[in-house]
Design a protein around this motif. Structure first.
Motif, PDB file in Angstrom:
ATOM      1  N   VAL A  14      50.825  36.143  46.014  1.00  0.00           N
ATOM      2  CA  VAL A  14      50.222  35.178  46.927  1.00  0.00           C
ATOM      3  C   VAL A  14      51.237  34.099  47.291  1.00  0.00           C
ATOM      4  O   VAL A  14      51.335  33.687  48.452  1.00  0.00           O
ATOM      5  CB  VAL A  14      48.948  34.560  46.310  1.00  0.00           C
ATOM      6  CG1 VAL A  14      48.387  33.460  47.196  1.00  0.00           C
ATOM      7  CG2 VAL A  14      47.899  35.634  46.069  1.00  0.00           C
ATOM      8  N   ILE A  15      52.014  33.660  46.309  1.00  0.00           N
ATOM      9  CA  ILE A  15      53.044  32.645  46.584  1.00  0.00           C
ATOM     10  C   ILE A  15      54.100  33.210  47.530  1.00  0.00           C
ATOM     11  O   ILE A  15      54.541  32.523  48.468  1.00  0.00           O
ATOM     12  CB  ILE A  15      53.673  32.135  45.270  1.00  0.00           C
ATOM     13  CG1 ILE A  15      52.634  31.353  44.477  1.00  0.00           C
ATOM     14  CG2 ILE A  15      54.901  31.283  45.543  1.00  0.00           C
ATOM     15  CD1 ILE A  15      53.047  31.021  43.063  1.00  0.00           C
ATOM     16  N   GLY A  16      54.490  34.449  47.339  1.00  0.00           N
ATOM     17  CA  GLY A  16      55.453  35.083  48.241  1.00  0.00           C
ATOM     18  C   GLY A  16      54.893  35.221  49.651  1.00  0.00           C
ATOM     19  O   GLY A  16      55.593  34.986  50.640  1.00  0.00           O
ATOM     20  N   GLU A  70      43.502  49.732  47.162  1.00  0.00           N
ATOM     21  CA  GLU A  70      43.404  50.788  46.153  1.00  0.00           C
ATOM     22  C   GLU A  70      44.118  50.386  44.864  1.00  0.00           C
ATOM     23  O   GLU A  70      43.639  50.641  43.765  1.00  0.00           O
ATOM     24  CB  GLU A  70      44.020  52.077  46.701  1.00  0.00           C
ATOM     25  CG  GLU A  70      43.877  53.263  45.785  1.00  0.00           C
ATOM     26  CD  GLU A  70      44.484  54.509  46.396  1.00  0.00           C
ATOM     27  OE1 GLU A  70      45.250  55.197  45.690  1.00  0.00           O
ATOM     28  OE2 GLU A  70      44.192  54.787  47.570  1.00  0.00           O
ATOM     29  N   ARG A  71      45.255  49.723  45.018  1.00  0.00           N
ATOM     30  CA  ARG A  71      46.030  49.288  43.849  1.00  0.00           C
ATOM     31  C   ARG A  71      45.339  48.145  43.111  1.00  0.00           C
ATOM     32  O   ARG A  71      45.381  48.055  41.892  1.00  0.00           O
ATOM     33  CB  ARG A  71      47.425  48.854  44.311  1.00  0.00           C
ATOM     34  CG  ARG A  71      48.392  48.546  43.184  1.00  0.00           C
ATOM     35  CD  ARG A  71      49.791  48.259  43.706  1.00  0.00           C
ATOM     36  NE  ARG A  71      49.911  47.018  44.451  1.00  0.00           N
ATOM     37  CZ  ARG A  71      50.088  45.818  43.893  1.00  0.00           C
ATOM     38  NH1 ARG A  71      50.157  45.706  42.589  1.00  0.00           N
ATOM     39  NH2 ARG A  71      50.202  44.749  44.633  1.00  0.00           N
ATOM     40  N   PHE A  72      44.694  47.239  43.877  1.00  0.00           N
ATOM     41  CA  PHE A  72      44.064  46.066  43.285  1.00  0.00           C
ATOM     42  C   PHE A  72      42.758  45.797  44.042  1.00  0.00           C
ATOM     43  O   PHE A  72      42.747  45.078  45.049  1.00  0.00           O
ATOM     44  CB  PHE A  72      45.013  44.866  43.356  1.00  0.00           C
ATOM     45  CG  PHE A  72      44.558  43.667  42.584  1.00  0.00           C
ATOM     46  CD1 PHE A  72      44.451  43.699  41.195  1.00  0.00           C
ATOM     47  CD2 PHE A  72      44.222  42.491  43.237  1.00  0.00           C
ATOM     48  CE1 PHE A  72      44.018  42.598  40.486  1.00  0.00           C
ATOM     49  CE2 PHE A  72      43.797  41.373  42.532  1.00  0.00           C
ATOM     50  CZ  PHE A  72      43.692  41.426  41.152  1.00  0.00           C
ATOM     51  N   PRO A  91      42.534  36.334  44.211  1.00  0.00           N
ATOM     52  CA  PRO A  91      42.939  36.961  42.944  1.00  0.00           C
ATOM     53  C   PRO A  91      44.257  37.707  43.120  1.00  0.00           C
ATOM     54  O   PRO A  91      44.567  38.201  44.209  1.00  0.00           O
ATOM     55  CB  PRO A  91      41.797  37.928  42.637  1.00  0.00           C
ATOM     56  CG  PRO A  91      41.173  38.205  43.951  1.00  0.00           C
ATOM     57  CD  PRO A  91      41.367  36.990  44.793  1.00  0.00           C
ATOM     58  N   SER A  92      45.038  37.751  42.056  1.00  0.00           N
ATOM     59  CA  SER A  92      46.332  38.411  42.139  1.00  0.00           C
ATOM     60  C   SER A  92      46.655  39.075  40.808  1.00  0.00           C
ATOM     61  O   SER A  92      46.441  38.477  39.750  1.00  0.00           O
ATOM     62  CB  SER A  92      47.412  37.388  42.492  1.00  0.00           C
ATOM     63  OG  SER A  92      48.669  37.993  42.567  1.00  0.00           O
ATOM     64  N   PRO A  93      47.203  40.295  40.847  1.00  0.00           N
ATOM     65  CA  PRO A  93      47.506  40.995  39.595  1.00  0.00           C
ATOM     66  C   PRO A  93      48.767  40.481  38.907  1.00  0.00           C
ATOM     67  O   PRO A  93      49.007  40.773  37.752  1.00  0.00           O
ATOM     68  CB  PRO A  93      47.699  42.446  40.041  1.00  0.00           C
ATOM     69  CG  PRO A  93      48.176  42.333  41.448  1.00  0.00           C
ATOM     70  CD  PRO A  93      47.476  41.120  42.006  1.00  0.00           C
ATOM     71  N   ASP A  94      49.553  39.706  39.589  1.00  0.00           N
ATOM     72  CA  ASP A  94      50.860  39.299  39.038  1.00  0.00           C
ATOM     73  C   ASP A  94      51.004  37.780  38.958  1.00  0.00           C
ATOM     74  O   ASP A  94      51.974  37.217  39.425  1.00  0.00           O
ATOM     75  CB  ASP A  94      51.990  39.914  39.855  1.00  0.00           C
ATOM     76  CG  ASP A  94      51.851  39.643  41.346  1.00  0.00           C
ATOM     77  OD1 ASP A  94      50.906  38.936  41.750  1.00  0.00           O
ATOM     78  OD2 ASP A  94      52.697  40.129  42.107  1.00  0.00           O
ATOM     79  N   ASP A  95      50.015  37.136  38.370  1.00  0.00           N
ATOM     80  CA  ASP A  95      50.045  35.682  38.163  1.00  0.00           C
ATOM     81  C   ASP A  95      50.305  34.914  39.453  1.00  0.00           C
ATOM     82  O   ASP A  95      51.072  33.950  39.486  1.00  0.00           O
ATOM     83  CB  ASP A  95      51.089  35.302  37.115  1.00  0.00           C
ATOM     84  CG  ASP A  95      50.768  35.873  35.754  1.00  0.00           C
ATOM     85  OD1 ASP A  95      49.566  36.046  35.467  1.00  0.00           O
ATOM     86  OD2 ASP A  95      51.707  36.148  34.983  1.00  0.00           O
ATOM     87  N   ASN A  96      49.706  35.336  40.553  1.00  0.00           N
ATOM     88  CA  ASN A  96      49.794  34.686  41.862  1.00  0.00           C
ATOM     89  C   ASN A  96      51.177  34.721  42.500  1.00  0.00           C
ATOM     90  O   ASN A  96      51.407  34.050  43.498  1.00  0.00           O
ATOM     91  CB  ASN A  96      49.291  33.245  41.803  1.00  0.00           C
ATOM     92  CG  ASN A  96      47.795  33.167  41.965  1.00  0.00           C
ATOM     93  OD1 ASN A  96      47.151  34.151  42.323  1.00  0.00           O
ATOM     94  ND2 ASN A  96      47.238  32.013  41.711  1.00  0.00           N
TER      95      ASN A  96
END
Length: 165
Positions: A123-125, A37-39, A115-120
């Motif tokens: 995903v890295i975390g 829902e957020r992304f 895809p990621s809303p915060d510059d990946n």
């Protein structure tokens, strides 16, 4: 082993099992739905990751049941028998399966274009968490395999002493 400790361990197992069940039924699907829902671009990844998470928690639950059975054997003074190896092998198998799931998640996060809303950074975390889970899983499996070999030696010694007496 003192009855109080066995009862306390069993209470902990019941609590952990109940929390894991709550996580499988409520927390994991709800968090996934909230993230989608957020992304919305996360939508194609939600179902597979929810499935992997639920199976991973199920692996922990299987290990908890095996520990419960081992505690029963300790209580009955029958831990140094061949039957105990079945339960230890179940713990090893479920831990190995959970570790393989973490390897799959780590591999997917490392290789897929998510895809990621915060510059990946998310995903890295998540990748760092998956890699850490792999390390912990491999270490735990190796530890339990070593403990199994110690149980084997103790069982052999128990058998030898029983033959002598």
């Amino acid at each position: 082993m003192h009855r109080f400790f066995i009862a306390a361990l069993r209470a902990g197992i019941v609590a952990a099992f109940a929390l894991a069940l709550f996580g499988q039924i409520v927390v994991i699907p709800t968090m996934a739905a909230d993230e989608v829902e957020r992304f919305p671009p996360y939508a194609p990844f939600a179902a597979p990751y929810v499935t992997v998470a639920i199976i991973g928690v199920a692996c922990i639950q299987v290990a908890l049941v095996a520990v419960w059975m081992l505690l029963t054997m300790v209580q009955r003074d029958a831990i140094f028998t061949v039957r105990a190896f079945r339960w230890v092998d179940i713990i090893i198998g479920s831990s190995f399966m959970a570790t393989l799931l973490a390897v799959g998640v780590a591999g997917h996060l490392a290789l897929a274009d998510i895809p990621s809303p915060d510059d990946n950074m998310g995903v890295i975390g998540a990748l760092a968490g998956a890699v850490a889970s792999v390390g912990v899983g491999v270490s735990f499996v190796m530890l339990v395999v070593i403990m199994r070999s110690l149980l084997r030696k103790a069982t052999d010694l128990e058998t030898e002493i029983a033959e002598v007496v």
